[in-house]
Design a protein around this motif. Structure first.
Motif, PDB file in Angstrom:
ATOM      1  N   ASN A  54      43.188  37.420  47.267  1.00 22.72           N
ATOM      2  CA  ASN A  54      42.454  38.378  48.103  1.00 22.72           C
ATOM      3  C   ASN A  54      41.189  37.760  48.700  1.00 22.72           C
ATOM      4  N   PRO A  55      40.626  38.340  49.761  1.00 26.05           N
ATOM      5  CA  PRO A  55      39.384  37.832  50.364  1.00 26.05           C
ATOM      6  C   PRO A  55      38.202  37.988  49.401  1.00 26.05           C
ATOM      7  N   GLU A  56      37.261  37.046  49.498  1.00 28.79           N
ATOM      8  CA  GLU A  56      36.067  37.101  48.650  1.00 28.79           C
ATOM      9  C   GLU A  56      34.968  37.941  49.319  1.00 28.79           C
ATOM     10  N   PRO A  57      34.005  38.419  48.525  1.00 32.46           N
ATOM     11  CA  PRO A  57      33.873  38.363  47.077  1.00 32.46           C
ATOM     12  C   PRO A  57      34.925  39.237  46.399  1.00 32.46           C
ATOM     13  N   ARG A  58      35.569  38.610  45.372  1.00 33.48           N
ATOM     14  CA  ARG A  58      36.669  39.277  44.680  1.00 33.48           C
ATOM     15  C   ARG A  58      36.473  39.273  43.169  1.00 33.48           C
ATOM     16  N   TYR A  59      35.424  38.591  42.690  1.00 34.98           N
ATOM     17  CA  TYR A  59      35.067  38.610  41.273  1.00 34.98           C
ATOM     18  C   TYR A  59      33.549  38.742  41.154  1.00 34.98           C
ATOM     19  N   ARG A  60      33.077  39.648  40.306  1.00 35.04           N
ATOM     20  CA  ARG A  60      31.653  39.726  40.047  1.00 35.04           C
ATOM     21  C   ARG A  60      31.366  39.904  38.576  1.00 35.04           C
ATOM     22  N   ASP A  61      30.444  39.116  38.036  1.00 33.68           N
ATOM     23  CA  ASP A  61      29.868  39.384  36.726  1.00 33.68           C
ATOM     24  C   ASP A  61      28.803  40.445  36.905  1.00 33.68           C
ATOM     25  N   VAL A  62      28.788  41.440  36.034  1.00 34.68           N
ATOM     26  CA  VAL A  62      27.782  42.499  36.098  1.00 34.68           C
ATOM     27  C   VAL A  62      27.207  42.656  34.689  1.00 34.68           C
ATOM     28  N   PRO A  63      26.069  43.332  34.525  1.00 36.05           N
ATOM     29  CA  PRO A  63      25.389  43.351  33.217  1.00 36.05           C
ATOM     30  C   PRO A  63      26.282  43.695  32.030  1.00 36.05           C
ATOM     31  N   LEU A  64      27.168  44.658  32.153  1.00 42.69           N
ATOM     32  CA  LEU A  64      27.958  45.059  30.983  1.00 42.69           C
ATOM     33  C   LEU A  64      29.400  44.543  31.044  1.00 42.69           C
ATOM     34  N   GLY A  65      29.694  43.623  31.976  1.00 44.55           N
ATOM     35  CA  GLY A  65      31.052  43.091  32.023  1.00 44.55           C
ATOM     36  C   GLY A  65      31.365  42.424  33.334  1.00 44.55           C
ATOM     37  N   SER A  66      32.524  42.772  33.909  1.00 42.96           N
ATOM     38  CA  SER A  66      32.949  42.148  35.161  1.00 42.96           C
ATOM     39  C   SER A  66      33.882  43.084  35.901  1.00 42.96           C
ATOM     40  N   ILE A  67      34.001  42.815  37.204  1.00 45.72           N
ATOM     41  CA  ILE A  67      35.001  43.511  38.014  1.00 45.72           C
ATOM     42  C   ILE A  67      35.693  42.470  38.877  1.00 45.72           C
ATOM     43  N   ASN A  68      37.040  42.552  39.010  1.00 48.55           N
ATOM     44  CA  ASN A  68      37.747  41.573  39.832  1.00 48.55           C
ATOM     45  C   ASN A  68      38.934  42.186  40.531  1.00 48.55           C
ATOM     46  N   SER A  69      39.140  41.687  41.754  1.00 49.67           N
ATOM     47  CA  SER A  69      40.388  41.985  42.444  1.00 49.67           C
ATOM     48  C   SER A  69      40.840  40.681  43.097  1.00 49.67           C
ATOM     49  N   MET A  70      41.173  39.690  42.234  1.00 53.40           N
ATOM     50  CA  MET A  70      41.482  38.344  42.705  1.00 53.40           C
ATOM     51  C   MET A  70      42.713  38.318  43.604  1.00 53.40           C
ATOM     52  N   GLY A  71      43.722  39.119  43.229  1.00 54.67           N
ATOM     53  CA  GLY A  71      44.954  39.153  44.024  1.00 54.67           C
ATOM     54  C   GLY A  71      45.928  38.043  43.675  1.00 54.67           C
ATOM     55  N   LEU A  72      45.880  37.600  42.425  1.00 56.72           N
ATOM     56  CA  LEU A  72      46.830  36.602  41.900  1.00 56.72           C
ATOM     57  C   LEU A  72      46.762  35.255  42.624  1.00 56.72           C
ATOM     58  N   PRO A  73      45.553  34.741  42.900  1.00 65.30           N
ATOM     59  CA  PRO A  73      45.482  33.385  43.467  1.00 65.30           C
ATOM     60  C   PRO A  73      45.909  32.382  42.409  1.00 65.30           C
ATOM     61  N   ASN A  74      46.748  31.430  42.758  1.00 62.72           N
ATOM     62  CA  ASN A  74      47.156  30.417  41.798  1.00 62.72           C
ATOM     63  C   ASN A  74      47.818  29.264  42.531  1.00 62.72           C
ATOM     64  N   GLN A  75      48.011  28.140  41.806  1.00 60.06           N
ATOM     65  CA  GLN A  75      48.514  26.922  42.430  1.00 60.06           C
ATOM     66  C   GLN A  75      50.042  26.874  42.486  1.00 60.06           C
ATOM     67  N   GLY A  76      50.690  27.930  41.978  1.00 64.57           N
ATOM     68  CA  GLY A  76      52.155  27.932  41.994  1.00 64.57           C
ATOM     69  C   GLY A  76      52.713  27.388  40.692  1.00 64.57           C
ATOM     70  N   LEU A  77      53.893  27.851  40.325  1.00 61.67           N
ATOM     71  CA  LEU A  77      54.485  27.511  39.027  1.00 61.67           C
ATOM     72  C   LEU A  77      54.562  26.012  38.780  1.00 61.67           C
ATOM     73  N   ALA A  78      55.024  25.245  39.771  1.00 55.61           N
ATOM     74  CA  ALA A  78      55.267  23.812  39.552  1.00 55.61           C
ATOM     75  C   ALA A  78      53.997  23.085  39.101  1.00 55.61           C
ATOM     76  N   TYR A  79      52.873  23.471  39.674  1.00 56.70           N
ATOM     77  CA  TYR A  79      51.596  22.828  39.327  1.00 56.70           C
ATOM     78  C   TYR A  79      51.322  22.955  37.835  1.00 56.70           C
ATOM     79  N   TYR A  80      51.449  24.189  37.321  1.00 55.93           N
ATOM     80  CA  TYR A  80      51.133  24.446  35.908  1.00 55.93           C
ATOM     81  C   TYR A  80      52.225  23.912  34.989  1.00 55.93           C
ATOM     82  N   LEU A  81      53.484  24.078  35.373  1.00 56.99           N
ATOM     83  CA  LEU A  81      54.587  23.626  34.532  1.00 56.99           C
ATOM     84  C   LEU A  81      54.587  22.102  34.415  1.00 56.99           C
ATOM     85  N   ASN A  82      54.378  21.407  35.516  1.00 59.83           N
ATOM     86  CA  ASN A  82      54.350  19.938  35.467  1.00 59.83           C
ATOM     87  C   ASN A  82      53.195  19.439  34.603  1.00 59.83           C
TER      88      ASN A  82
END
Ligand SMILES: O=C(O)c1[nH]c(=O)[nH]c(=O)c1Cl
Length: 310
Positions: A54-82
């Motif tokens: 998702n478009p940023e800002p999509r993650y924020r640390d706040v005093p009592l925790g955090s809020i995020n709507s990252m939208g599943l950004p990732n490098q793809g299965l092959a990157y992590y599996l390899n």
């Protein structure tokens, strides 16, 4: 006192690790968690293809925790599996987690078949609880879809697999969800993912861009919900299905409470994002101090032994 633990027969020298999504997007981040006091790591949830999210800002640390709507950004299965296949050859004595989900049931099967046919020897965490992909409901809030998906998965997937769950808020839902998971050879349930679709307001404006500011809530806000889900599933699940506790872990005391409620492993998200990997050593020391004070030598001395008022 020892904070070592085991999941699905795999030994870990520490019961603390990162929560998927935090400190785990890149190999550099994963190596840093691996080389810290953490007992293991889990990757960012991988989809078949890389995703920008998702478009940023999509993650924020706040005093009592955090809020995020990252939208599943990732490098793809092959990157992590390899990376994991290389890592298990370099460090065969350790075990790590691969988090994954498809953008559709078919894609989930495609991904899991790739893992099944690979030489991966670690643990798979199927994410049934991402709250932030517009138009995609959290799978584990749909019991029929969840049961159907797991039935299809276990027809071909024979490696150790657990599921990452959203928080439930109704006793009947605990009953219904546990009844489904008890039907399958699941090795663990991870309770909980962020509390979906919270709203954080600063002055007169939302804190994150996606979804008009709606995002998953983590941190201190969610510990009572996390502990309740850990304990509810601990009470209901076949003992062969272990619990990973996630949510609201800032201190050794919080980790102690997750284990007391039934967790065999404890994951740290928001606190790790705020503090960095030094949080693992700090929380471990705090947990060991509590165990020493209470005369507990191992996690098994108190795991699941939450007392009721009769
Ligand atoms: O927006 C995300 O990427 C995300 N954010 C979360 O809080 N939990 C998840 O499982 C995922 Cl997949």
């Amino acid at each position: 006192p020892s904070t070592q633990t085991q999941i699905a027969g795999f030994q870990f020298n520490n019961c603390l690790m990162n929560a998927a999504g935090v400190a785990c997007m890149t190999i550099a981040e994963l190596e840093e968690v691996k080389n810290s006091a953490a007992g293991s790591f889990v990757t960012k949830t991988a989809t078949l293809e890389p995703r920008a999210g998702n478009p940023e800002p999509r993650y924020r640390d706040v005093p009592l925790g955090s809020i995020n709507s990252m939208g599943l950004p990732n490098q793809g299965l092959a990157y992590y599996l390899n990376y994991l296949l290389d890592l298990q050859n370099r460090e065969p004595e350790r075990t790590f987690f691969l988090s994954l989900v498809g953008m559709s049931p078919d894609e989930t099967h495609t991904i899991l078949r790739q893992v099944q046919e690979s030489g991966f020897t670690g643990l798979t965490e199927l994410n049934l609880s991402c709250p932030n992909v517009p138009g995609k409901p959290q799978i584990a809030y749909d019991f029929e879809t969840t049961e159907k998906l797991l039935g299809e998965v276990f027809a071909y997937f024979s490696k150790p697999l657990g599921v990452k769950l959203p928080p439930y808020f109704d006793i009947v839902h605990f009953d219904q969800a546990a009844a489904i998971f008890n039907k399958f050879p699941i090795k663990f349930v991870n309770c909980v993912n962020s509390i979906g679709n919270g709203l954080y307001v600063e002055d007169e404006t939302v804190a994150i861009r996606p979804k008009n500011g709606f995002g998953g809530i983590g941190g201190e806000y969610i510990k009572p919900t996390a502990l309740a889900n850990v304990h509810a599933f601990y009470q209901r699940l076949n003992p062969a299905i272990q619990i990973i506790g996630t949510g609201g872990v800032l201190t050794g005391r919080d980790a102690f409470e997750h284990i007391l409620c039934g967790a065999s492993m404890v994951q740290v998200g928001t606190t790790l994002h705020k503090e960095g990997v030094s949080a693992f050593a700090r929380i471990t020391e705090e947990l060991q101090a509590i165990m020493a004070e209470k005369g507990y030598e191992t996690l098994e001395d108190f795991r699941g032994k939450l007392k009721y008022l009769g």
